[in-house]
Design an enzyme around this catalytic site. Structure first.
Site, PDB file in Angstrom:
ATOM      1  CE  LYS A  72      -3.811   1.993   2.794  1.00  0.00           C
ATOM      2  NZ  LYS A  72      -4.675   1.793   3.976  1.00  0.00           N
ATOM      3  CB  SER A 147      -8.045   3.728   3.135  1.00  0.00           C
ATOM      4  OG  SER A 147      -7.183   3.131   4.089  1.00  0.00           O
ATOM      5  CB  SER A 171      -8.237   0.881   6.097  1.00  0.00           C
ATOM      6  OG  SER A 171      -8.925   2.088   5.919  1.00  0.00           O
TER       7      SER A 171
HETATM    8  N1  GLN Z   1     -13.042   4.277   6.711  1.00  0.00           N
HETATM    9  C1  GLN Z   1     -12.403   4.745   7.913  1.00  0.00           C
HETATM   10  C2  GLN Z   1     -12.002   6.191   7.739  1.00  0.00           C
HETATM   11  O1  GLN Z   1     -12.313   6.742   6.745  1.00  0.00           O
HETATM   12  C3  GLN Z   1     -11.250   3.875   8.261  1.00  0.00           C
HETATM   13  C4  GLN Z   1     -10.024   4.159   7.492  1.00  0.00           C
HETATM   14  C5  GLN Z   1      -8.852   3.332   7.888  1.00  0.00           C
HETATM   15  O2  GLN Z   1      -8.987   2.307   8.562  1.00  0.00           O
HETATM   16  N2  GLN Z   1      -7.693   3.816   7.532  1.00  0.00           N
HETATM   17  O3  GLN Z   1     -11.371   6.763   8.568  1.00  0.00           O
END
Ligand code: GLN
Length: 482
Positions: A72, A147, A171
């Site tokens: 990532k 994400s 994420s």
């Molecule tokens: N969807 C969550 C957010 O927007 C989690 C994101 C993540 O785990 N990095 O913060």
């Protein structure tokens, strides 16, 4: 046999038997990336020549010798771009390896490519990326989740053998659920974050996305361990996760929290997850109803704590030291303002504003402090629950993959999708998502994720349960129709 779609154990056996060499695996992946990445947009950068050169030096006797692992775009790999899906980091090249990358290299793995993501890991759909959205391999009109959308899509579509993602509020697990692969968020402190660009430091963890549970166990084993460079890294032993997969579920007791089956969730998700629970009971586990009453405050408190920490972490992106710098600034303050105005996307700005607000004098106690107290209550919910069960079973997300664009103008509805994953980060415990079925009816068949939540540092149990579930059900054999 397409090498890009084989599990690590098979690749390892064939590498050691000299039937194939690491270059063959990379060539198979490269071919699929060339064929499919235009449609999926999972990779935002790759350097096959560098990877091939590394592959030639791989020590095949090591646990991951010659196995490529895709990364990532938020984890530093020395000499490769690290842009966190953001304009503000365009041109930034990592100066050092993150600890997880050093650990992977020490296990013989080859870090390859940079995978698409929501900007600074803020989002649940991969639509908040400077590179444009990644697409779901099961239906390219849908989001891969976020994400770590690029990580999940690449693994599911055979554009990577395995990938690393990061999980602050879901994420890793939510995109794994949306794309039909396995995603594990380790316990806070299990895996070093040194070299991970910080989003919300009290929540972030790095973990694997893979096609099988065994592969998740292998990659987790490789990246785990104490690191003095990350003061939150815990000095506890790393069990041989892959060796303890075979224990089955007989005699284990699983909690099913009543708060995790909510009105408004997709009926196909509820059906599949309830069937998975019945299946595990049939396999010899005992199922007990539990309650995690403070889950209802998870989203509200997360969207105070995470933006608060992000607003502080992201202060370092000012155009002076990294990446993009505004050209027409008149002085240093103007340079900060213009760089950040130009460099950050809409969602990141929203979080910085929210975070700055909740930390400001007069509001700190009312918001941030209060959210921290709620967080303690959520942790106690889990502590109490784990007095009566060995692991907890829930859906990973309330719906399968949604259409790209569907939630873009409604951030609250996007945030609500994290309802089942966030509490795990808030409590600092571990969770895994794995496929437990598909939606039926007209339209594309979409994968559904089962989440298994474990006690702190008890990844071995959730991996064992997940492995047993996987091996006694057909879902992991399904591939997206590409
Ligand atoms: N969807 C969550 C957010 O927007 C989690 C994101 C993540 O785990 N990095 O913060």
């Amino acid at each position: 046999m397409n090498l890009a779609l084989e599990p690590i154990s098979t690749l390892r056996a064939r590498l050691r038997g000299r039937e194939i060499c690491p270059r063959d695996i990379l060539a198979a992946i490269r071919e699929r990336v060339e064929e499919l990445n235009l449609a999926l947009n999972a990779y935002v950068h790759h350097d096959w020549d560098a990877a091939m050169a590394e592959a030639d030096r791989a020590d095949l006797s090591l646990p991951l010798g010659g196995i490529p692992v895709a990364i990532k775009d938020v984890i530093s790999v020395r000499g490769q771009p690290c842009t966190c899906g953001s304009r503000i980091l365009q041109g930034h090249v990592a100066l050092y390896d993150a600890t997880v990358i050093g650990n992977l290299r020490r296990s013989g793995a080859i870090p390859v490519g940079r995978l698409n993501m929501d900007e600074f890991a803020m989002g649940s759909s991969n639509e908040n990326s400077f590179y444009g959205p990644c697409r779901n391999p099961w239906d390219t009109s849908r989001a891969p989740g976020g994400s770590s959308g690029g990580s999940a899509a690449a693994v599911a579509a055979g554009l990577a053998v395995a990938a690393l993602g990061s999980d602050t509020g879901g994420s890793i697990r939510q995109p794994a659920a949306f794309c039909g692969c396995v995603g594990l968020k380790p316990t806070y402190g299990r895996v070093s974050r040194y070299g991970l660009v910080a989003f919300a430091s009290s929540l972030d963890q790095i973990g694997p996305l893979t096609r099988t549970v065994e592969d998740a166990a292998i990659v987790l084993g490789a990246i785990s361990g104490h690191d003095p460079a990350d003061c939150t890294s815990v000095d506890t032993g790393v069990p041989d996760f892959a060796a303890s997969l075979g224990g089955g579920v007989r005699g284990l007791r699983f909690g099913v929290p009543k708060e995790y089956f909510i009105p408004g969730m997709d009926p196909a998700v509820e059906r599949a997850v309830r069937a998975a629970i019945d299946h595990l009971a049939h396999e010899g586990a005992e199922i007990v109803e539990i309650s995690l009453p403070h889950t209802e405050h998870a989203i509200a408190s997360y969207y105070i704590i995470a933006p608060a920490e992000a607003s502080s972490n992201l202060a370092r992106f000012d155009g002076v030291r990294y990446g993009h710098r505004a050209k027409d600034a008149t002085d240093v303050i103007d340079c900060y303002a213009k760089t950040r105005q130009q460099g950050f996307g809409k969602e990141v700005k929203r979080r910085i504003l929210l975070g700055t607000y909740v930390l400001s004098s007069g509001y700190y106690d009312a918001y941030y402090l209060r959210a921290q107290k709620v967080r303690t209550l959520m942790r106690r919910d889990f502590e109490r629950a784990f007095e009566t069960c060995d692991a907890i079973l829930t859906p990973t997300a309330p719906s399968p993959a949604f259409k790209l664009g569907e939630k873009l103008d409604d951030p609250i509805s996007m945030y609500l999708g994290d309802v089942f994953t966030i509490a795990v980060n808030m409590a600092g415990i571990c969770g895994i998502s794995l496929p437990c079925g598909f939606t039926g009816g007209a339209g594309a068949r979409l994968p559904i994720g089962l989440q298994i939540i474990g006690k702190p540092f008890d990844e071995a149990t959730i991996l064992r349960v997940a492995h047993h579930y996987e091996q006694t059900t057909p879902w992991h054999r399904e591939r997206p129709p590409l």
